[in-house]
Scaffold this motif. Structure first.
Motif, PDB file in Angstrom:
ATOM      1  N   TRP A 265       0.806  -1.071  -0.079  1.00  0.00           N
ATOM      2  CA  TRP A 265       0.186  -0.075  -0.036  1.00  0.00           C
ATOM      3  C   TRP A 265       0.749   1.195  -0.057  1.00  0.00           C
ATOM      4  CZ3 TRP A 265      -0.642   3.970   3.191  1.00  0.00           C
ATOM      5  CH2 TRP A 265      -1.874   4.982   2.930  1.00  0.00           C
ATOM      6  N   THR A 266       1.833   1.382   0.642  1.00  0.00           N
ATOM      7  CA  THR A 266       2.990   2.415   0.931  1.00  0.00           C
ATOM      8  C   THR A 266       3.566   2.559  -0.469  1.00  0.00           C
ATOM      9  OG1 THR A 266       3.182   2.077   2.970  1.00  0.00           O
ATOM     10  CG2 THR A 266       4.942   3.409   1.980  1.00  0.00           C
ATOM     11  N   ILE A 267       4.025   1.637  -1.097  1.00  0.00           N
ATOM     12  CA  ILE A 267       4.601   1.776  -2.420  1.00  0.00           C
ATOM     13  C   ILE A 267       3.421   2.084  -3.293  1.00  0.00           C
ATOM     14  CG2 ILE A 267       5.575   0.599  -4.226  1.00  0.00           C
ATOM     15  CD1 ILE A 267       6.964  -1.391  -2.332  1.00  0.00           C
ATOM     16  N   GLU A 268       2.362   1.994  -3.306  1.00  0.00           N
ATOM     17  CA  GLU A 268       1.183   2.339  -4.341  1.00  0.00           C
ATOM     18  C   GLU A 268       1.061   3.750  -4.103  1.00  0.00           C
ATOM     19  OE1 GLU A 268      -2.046  -0.528  -3.909  1.00  0.00           O
ATOM     20  OE2 GLU A 268      -1.113  -1.792  -5.067  1.00  0.00           O
ATOM     21  N   ARG A 269       0.742   3.884  -2.828  1.00  0.00           N
ATOM     22  CA  ARG A 269       0.580   5.379  -2.527  1.00  0.00           C
ATOM     23  C   ARG A 269       1.586   6.394  -2.804  1.00  0.00           C
ATOM     24  NH1 ARG A 269      -4.227   6.414  -2.835  1.00  0.00           N
ATOM     25  NH2 ARG A 269      -3.730   8.429  -1.887  1.00  0.00           N
ATOM     26  N   MET A 270       3.086   5.922  -2.468  1.00  0.00           N
ATOM     27  CA  MET A 270       4.059   6.771  -2.800  1.00  0.00           C
ATOM     28  C   MET A 270       4.168   7.075  -4.440  1.00  0.00           C
ATOM     29  SD  MET A 270       5.438   7.930  -0.171  1.00  0.00           S
ATOM     30  CE  MET A 270       6.962   8.451  -1.022  1.00  0.00           C
ATOM     31  N   LYS A 271       4.120   5.902  -5.203  1.00  0.00           N
ATOM     32  CA  LYS A 271       3.994   6.114  -6.518  1.00  0.00           C
ATOM     33  C   LYS A 271       2.880   6.922  -7.228  1.00  0.00           C
ATOM     34  CE  LYS A 271       3.974   3.366 -11.044  1.00  0.00           C
ATOM     35  NZ  LYS A 271       2.978   4.228 -11.486  1.00  0.00           N
ATOM     36  N   HIS A 272       1.608   6.768  -6.459  1.00  0.00           N
ATOM     37  CA  HIS A 272       0.513   7.767  -6.840  1.00  0.00           C
ATOM     38  C   HIS A 272       0.950   9.163  -6.480  1.00  0.00           C
ATOM     39  CE1 HIS A 272      -3.540   9.190  -7.535  1.00  0.00           C
ATOM     40  NE2 HIS A 272      -3.564   9.774  -6.131  1.00  0.00           N
ATOM     41  N   LEU A 273       1.638   9.321  -5.349  1.00  0.00           N
ATOM     42  CA  LEU A 273       1.797  10.739  -4.790  1.00  0.00           C
ATOM     43  C   LEU A 273       2.982  11.364  -6.018  1.00  0.00           C
ATOM     44  CD1 LEU A 273       1.520  13.094  -2.746  1.00  0.00           C
ATOM     45  CD2 LEU A 273       3.508  11.910  -1.405  1.00  0.00           C
ATOM     46  N   SER A 274       3.836  10.548  -6.190  1.00  0.00           N
ATOM     47  CA  SER A 274       4.956  10.970  -7.084  1.00  0.00           C
ATOM     48  C   SER A 274       4.369  11.333  -8.454  1.00  0.00           C
ATOM     49  CB  SER A 274       5.841   9.718  -7.338  1.00  0.00           C
ATOM     50  OG  SER A 274       7.035  10.121  -8.188  1.00  0.00           O
ATOM     51  N   ASP A 275       3.499  10.455  -8.982  1.00  0.00           N
ATOM     52  CA  ASP A 275       2.652  10.883 -10.367  1.00  0.00           C
ATOM     53  C   ASP A 275       2.042  12.315 -10.115  1.00  0.00           C
ATOM     54  OD1 ASP A 275       3.929   8.580 -11.214  1.00  0.00           O
ATOM     55  OD2 ASP A 275       1.909   7.431 -11.073  1.00  0.00           O
ATOM     56  N   MET A 276       1.381  12.160  -8.982  1.00  0.00           N
ATOM     57  CA  MET A 276       0.512  13.727  -8.858  1.00  0.00           C
ATOM     58  C   MET A 276       1.460  14.718  -8.731  1.00  0.00           C
ATOM     59  SD  MET A 276      -2.061  14.667  -5.669  1.00  0.00           S
ATOM     60  CE  MET A 276      -2.919  13.144  -5.854  1.00  0.00           C
TER      61      MET A 276
END
Length: 219
Positions: free
Chosen positions: A53-64
């Motif tokens: 979940w942390t990796i996915e959220r970090m990727k989403h945050l990075s994309d954002m």
């Protein structure tokens, strides 16, 4: 009821109780081990899920963040480009307005300079020269009359005499009716079927293109 005793003297019932307690203890230990193993498995799965979940959220945050940065860069570029275009348009407008103002002032100064010819001693020759430009285009035998402004009326015969000398094949006469001009001459046919205004205003307008080119060249 007969009491059963073991060889060492202990009772058979005590042995059964002991065995039962031992099995119960072993069973309890086994249950606890399984409980520990299950808890560890659950915790491991929870840790893995949390990491995922942390990796996915970090990727989403990075994309954002990347999207926001790209959008900000685009907006900044568009704003800068628009400001440059607006500034350039404003400079062009200011330059064009200044250019037109200078051309108009130059034309006014030119017209004033032409009107000041009446202070020169060769003013009669100047009027004759202006009329000559028109007479050169007239056919032989043409009858033409010349009018001057009221202030120049006394110069009429002098101008006509000079034209007659230069154009003996043209019948030139002086029309004493004042011309409503700011200086220069007005020529017309005897029946006034045509007329040519060659005054200072007309001359200044004829030179407008040359004046504009001179002004633009200086900017």
């Amino acid at each position: 009821m007969t009491e059963v005793r073991e060889a060492d003297g202990s009772h058979q019932g005590d042995t059964a109780v002991y065995d039962a307690k031992k099995k119960l203890s072993e069973l309890q230990a086994m249950v606890l081990r399984k409980g520990d193993q299950e808890r560890e498995r659950i915790l491991q799965e929870a840790r893995q899920e949390a990491e995922k979940w942390t990796i996915e959220r970090m990727k989403h945050l990075s994309d954002m963040v990347a999207s926001i940065k790209a959008d900000a860069t685009k907006r900044s570029y568009e704003m800068t480009s628009r400001q440059l275009i607006e500034a350039e348009s404003a400079r062009d407008r200011d330059r064009l307005r200044l250019q037109n103002e200078l051309i108009q002032k130059a034309l006014v100064l030119l017209q004033e300079a032409l009107m000041a010819f009446d202070k020169r001693p060769d003013y009669d020759a100047i009027l004759t020269g202006v009329a000559t430009e028109v007479c050169e285009r007239l056919p032989k035998g043409q009858k033409v009359k010349i009018r001057l402004r009221a202030e120049d009326a006394l110069r009429g015969e002098s101008v006509v005499s000079a034209l007659r000398a230069r154009f003996p094949d043209i019948d030139v006469t002086f029309d004493t009716e004042p011309a409503l001009i700011i200086g220069g001459v007005l020529l017309h046919s005897e029946e006034e079927k045509w007329r040519v205004v060659a005054d200072w205003k007309t001359k200044a307008e004829e030179m407008a293109d040359a004046v504009a080119k001179a002004v633009i060249a200086e900017l």
